[in-house]
Design an enzyme around this catalytic site. Sequence first.
Site, PDB file in Angstrom:
ATOM      1  N   LYS A 144     -81.792  93.170 -42.767  1.00 48.11           N
ATOM      2  CA  LYS A 144     -82.133  93.557 -41.388  1.00 48.11           C
ATOM      3  C   LYS A 144     -82.398  92.382 -40.453  1.00 48.11           C
ATOM      4  CE  LYS A 144     -81.718  97.009 -41.004  1.00 48.11           C
ATOM      5  NZ  LYS A 144     -80.265  97.259 -41.035  1.00 48.11           N
ATOM      6  N   CYS A 145     -81.876  91.216 -40.787  1.00 49.87           N
ATOM      7  CA  CYS A 145     -82.120  90.050 -39.928  1.00 49.87           C
ATOM      8  C   CYS A 145     -80.840  89.520 -39.281  1.00 49.87           C
ATOM      9  CB  CYS A 145     -82.775  88.929 -40.731  1.00 49.87           C
ATOM     10  SG  CYS A 145     -84.474  89.273 -41.191  1.00 49.87           S
ATOM     11  N   SER A 235     -86.737  97.589 -37.555  1.00 51.39           N
ATOM     12  CA  SER A 235     -85.335  97.923 -37.839  1.00 51.39           C
ATOM     13  C   SER A 235     -85.268  98.798 -39.071  1.00 51.39           C
ATOM     14  CB  SER A 235     -84.521  96.658 -38.101  1.00 51.39           C
ATOM     15  OG  SER A 235     -84.487  95.861 -36.960  1.00 51.39           O
ATOM     16  N   GLY A 348     -76.280 101.646 -31.359  1.00 59.05           N
ATOM     17  CA  GLY A 348     -77.525 100.910 -31.610  1.00 59.05           C
ATOM     18  C   GLY A 348     -78.716 101.848 -31.752  1.00 59.05           C
ATOM     19  N   LYS A 350     -82.419 102.674 -31.530  1.00 56.59           N
ATOM     20  CA  LYS A 350     -83.542 102.154 -30.753  1.00 56.59           C
ATOM     21  C   LYS A 350     -84.699 101.844 -31.681  1.00 56.59           C
ATOM     22  CE  LYS A 350     -85.237 103.187 -26.648  1.00 56.59           C
ATOM     23  NZ  LYS A 350     -84.868 102.048 -25.778  1.00 56.59           N
TER      24      LYS A 350
END
Length: 389
Positions: A144-145, A235, A348, A350
């Site tokens: 998640k980075c 995320s 995407g 949110k």
Amino acid sequence: MWNRCLLRRHRIVAGWFGALLCIVCLHLYFTFNSVEKSRTSGQLRKLKLKNAEKYHESESQRGNVESQKIENTDQDQDFENKDSYNKPGLQKNVDPAQHSSSLQQNKNAFNRPTDRREEELYTPPSNESPKKRLPQAILIGTGKCGTRALLEYLGMHPYVVHAAKEVHFFDRDENFNLGLKWYKTQMPPSYSNQMTIEKSPAYVEHERSAPEIFKMNKTVRLLWVVKDPVIRLMSAVALQNSATPRHFYLERVNGSLSIKRWNNAVNRGKYVVHLRKWLKFFPLSQIHILDGGALKFEPVTQIQMVETFLGLPPLLGPHNFYYNVTKGFYCLVPFSAKSPSCLGKSKGRKHPELNDTVKTLLYDYYRPYNEEFFKVLGRRFDWEPKDYT
Ligand SMILES: *[C@@H]1O[C@H](CO)[C@@H](O)[C@H](O)[C@H]1NC(C)=O
Ligand SMILES: *[C@@H]1O[C@H](CO)[C@@H](O)[C@H](O)[C@H]1NC(C)=O
Ligand SMILES: *[C@@H]1O[C@H](CO)[C@@H](O)[C@H](O)[C@H]1NC(C)=O
Ligand SMILES: *[C@@H]1O[C@H](CO)[C@@H](O)[C@H](O)[C@H]1NC(C)=O
């Protein structure tokens, strides 16, 4: 007399015949050679295309299972989240000289800025056929980075080949037990002057990774993308795909809210804890650590630093990125590509809204770990609550 004359005539004819034969041979040799060359570079292109296809396949397969998983590190689609890094806080670090004007020109219409094709930039060694090799560089984390983004950016480099899927060799027993021989079979074929790269973001946390990677190749180069741990955690929360975000990292202790201590998703953001495990085996100079926020915002400077770290010829630049205003992020423009391609198909997600109580709780929780991390690194990342959107 007659005889001698005849003999000389024969010799002349034989001489001419020999020369003709030579010319024909040379001609055949050169034709064959150039056919061979274009065949191998064609092969290379096909290999790359095949890898890309595989990636897209696995991406779409993943879409189905994704909703059930709380945190699957195999997905870096949060890279697409418009909201996570459109914040002035980060921009102040952008070096204006580096933020090239051609990137700005790219903002409205897509014009291919360079027509340099991949085959002009890279030539495989002659008399060599591609074969599978162990990775010379590994992208070890963190989920998640922005690890998928980094891998895809690097994949545009003509000297780089990468495994299409996450291999999970060092972090999964069932794979690890198959040995390095199996690990090698998971890599795409490459030529000796290329670099093989693999990414599996769970490596960074797994106890076995550092010692075993060291055993495999103690000079291997390591890449590590990190990100503001609060945004990273959010995320993961957003990935749950439920209408109301489940704040699984929170618990009530004696009536007051606190962060769960023994939660994997929470622990993943304590970068310094993981870094220490790696520093027992590798010097810091062998680990290139970069901020996923910067990678999203200044892909050119970031990818060029990675290029330098890996010792690759400097080929990637503004011409490989296209800022899509509608999407709000950079898309890839591989050499020879007719149009840009953007990461991730899902819209995407949110990031969940955080009230001030929880936000303060999270940033206070991670601050000491961040500070330790910066101390070991000798540099800071701008990870502050004001930047959370
Ligand atoms: C080990 O890694 C280094 C650095 O990428 C590379 O140059 C070398 O070829 C690798 N060795 C093996 C045996 O793969
Ligand atoms: C909860 O409160 C009790 C009684 O006041 C105390 O003994 C206990 O240590 C507290 N637990 C925590 C985790 O703070
Ligand atoms: C930019 O993104 C929009 C919206 O997703 C898309 O329709 C458009 O084709 C993209 N432009 C380019 C040049 O890729
Ligand atoms: C803040 O959000 C958390 C998690 O949703 C919730 O448990 C808490 O009650 C909220 N606090 C306030 C003051 O709104």
